[in-house]
Design an enzyme around this catalytic site. Structure first.
Site, PDB file in Angstrom:
ATOM      1  N   GLU A 122       0.858  -1.191   0.000  1.00 16.71           N
ATOM      2  CA  GLU A 122       0.000   0.000   0.000  1.00 16.71           C
ATOM      3  C   GLU A 122       0.887   1.231   0.000  1.00 16.71           C
ATOM      4  O   GLU A 122       1.913   1.267   0.688  1.00 16.71           O
ATOM      5  CB  GLU A 122      -0.865   0.104   1.270  1.00 16.71           C
ATOM      6  CG  GLU A 122      -2.066  -0.768   1.360  1.00 16.71           C
ATOM      7  CD  GLU A 122      -2.875  -0.469   2.638  1.00 16.71           C
ATOM      8  OE1 GLU A 122      -2.691   0.618   3.237  1.00 16.71           O
ATOM      9  OE2 GLU A 122      -3.663  -1.330   3.038  1.00 16.71           O
ATOM     10  N   GLU A 145     -13.659   6.091  -0.519  1.00 15.78           N
ATOM     11  CA  GLU A 145     -14.565   5.161   0.175  1.00 15.78           C
ATOM     12  C   GLU A 145     -15.243   5.900   1.326  1.00 15.78           C
ATOM     13  O   GLU A 145     -14.632   6.178   2.355  1.00 15.78           O
ATOM     14  CB  GLU A 145     -13.785   3.952   0.694  1.00 15.78           C
ATOM     15  CG  GLU A 145     -13.140   3.130  -0.418  1.00 15.78           C
ATOM     16  CD  GLU A 145     -12.218   2.047   0.125  1.00 15.78           C
ATOM     17  OE1 GLU A 145     -12.729   1.059   0.699  1.00 15.78           O
ATOM     18  OE2 GLU A 145     -10.979   2.207  -0.012  1.00 15.78           O
ATOM     19  N   LYS A 151     -15.285   4.508   5.123  1.00 17.13           N
ATOM     20  CA  LYS A 151     -14.072   4.276   5.907  1.00 17.13           C
ATOM     21  C   LYS A 151     -14.193   5.014   7.239  1.00 17.13           C
ATOM     22  O   LYS A 151     -14.718   6.120   7.312  1.00 17.13           O
ATOM     23  CB  LYS A 151     -12.827   4.755   5.160  1.00 17.13           C
ATOM     24  CG  LYS A 151     -12.406   3.911   3.975  1.00 17.13           C
ATOM     25  CD  LYS A 151     -11.831   2.560   4.383  1.00 17.13           C
ATOM     26  CE  LYS A 151     -10.506   2.641   5.078  1.00 17.13           C
ATOM     27  NZ  LYS A 151      -9.382   3.006   4.218  1.00 17.13           N
TER      28      LYS A 151
END
Length: 340
Positions: free
Chosen positions: A261, A312, A315
């Protein structure tokens, strides 16, 4: 949000990305939103943009089915809450591989299984990481897929007691006890360590000593001189600190790191903007696929997964967590990012 939308037209992804030129780049696909495109539309978008690698955070059947025949290479996570059963029962691990790998292979191109994400030594499930990895590895071997699929875990910089300068990178005492047997496992199975690398968090955590240019790959020259090695960006420094920590452990010098990530948010803090995020993603992509490597590990592309495909809205945590997407939920690109 208005400023971000105003810049959408300026920050366009190239219409088609050559897979041959994007082998080091992937994008994480999170599903924590109530306004995201259909799974099939997402896979179509990966294919349209030539994004050849994906990470998902659990073996979601709808995603795995949509991936059939796509040739997208996949990291699939064992979610943190699912680790303990796989550690405690070898047959549970065998069933997990049957249900989530063999059911879809070879139509889905599995590359790595990440057993947990950012589990720290003091977490309740930390003691289950290695046994779960071992049970899953045995199931992968039984299926004859050990040369295709590597079992690992995804960790991050919090495991390092020292991260600067990079040549002093080291695991803390608790982290060393946690990581040493995991490193032995990776060495024995020729598997990489997955590491989440975030210069954004490094910068906002210490802006008095870390410059924004250093974090965004825009420094005009060397910022950190570490012995004979010079560092012009924080990403390389963070990655090499992990390499140094690995090298302190027996056999660890043979372990490669995959950046599982990395990203930069476009909203939610003083350092978060479309301009900064676009600069980070563009420069990062050029850097990791350019073949220069890092000062400590020069001369090769760095397999890297950008976080994340979409903003998103469900989240949790800081507001920035909702704004790491390369695309808005309506599939519009946010940045001038080219993988070619």
């Amino acid at each position: 949000m208005a400023s971000m939308l105003a810049l959408v037209g300026l920050f366009l992804l190239t219409p088609r990305i050559s897979r041959a030129g994007a082998q080091s780049i992937g994008v994480c696909y999170g599903l924590n939103g109530n306004d995201l495109p259909s799974t099939q539309d997402v896979i179509n978008l990966y294919n349209e943009k030539g994004i050849a690698k994906m990470r998902i955070y659990a073996p979601f059947p709808q995603v795995l089915n949509a991936l059939r025949g796509s040739n997208i290479e996949l990291i699939v996570d064992v979610a943190n809450e699912d680790i303990e059963p796989l550690a405690s029962d070898a047959s549970a691990a065998a069933h997990w591989v049957q249900d989530n790998i063999l059911r879809y292979s070879p139509d889905v191109q599995f590359k790595y299984i990440a057993v947990g994400n950012e589990v720290l030594p003091n977490f309740d499930n930390a003691k289950y990481i290695l046994p779960a990895m071992e049970n899953l590895q045995n199931a992968i071997i039984a299926a004859g897929l050990q040369d295709q699929i590597k079992v690992s875990t995804a960790t991050y910089t919090a495991l390092l007691a020292v991260s600067s300068p990079p040549s002093q990178g080291s695991f803390g005492n608790d982290s060393k006890l946690f990581m040493k047997p995991i490193i032995n496992f990776l060495v024995q199975n020729n598997a990489p360590l997955l590491v989440n690398i975030y210069p954004y968090f490094g910068y906002i955590g210490d802006p008095a000593n870390i410059g924004l240019e250093y974090a965004l790959f825009t420094s005009p020259g060397i910022v950190v001189q570490d012995g004979l090695l010079g560092y012009q960006n924080l990403f390389d420094a963070m990655l090499d600190a992990h390499y140094t920590a690995l090298e302190r452990e027996e056999g660890g010098n043979t372990v490669e790191i995959v950046v599982s990530e990395t990203g930069w948010p476009s909203e939610g803090s003083s350092a978060s903007s479309v301009e900064n995020a676009g600069t980070y993603y563009k420069n990062l992509i050029n850097h990791v696929k350019g073949g220069s490597g890092t000062p400590r590990r020069p001369g090769k592309a760095i397999e890297t997964y950008l976080f994340a495909m979409f903003d998103e809205n469900e989240k949790t945590g800081d507001e920035t967590e909702k704004h790491f997407g390369l695309f808005t939920p309506n599939k519009q690109p946010k940045y001038a990012v080219s993988f070619t």
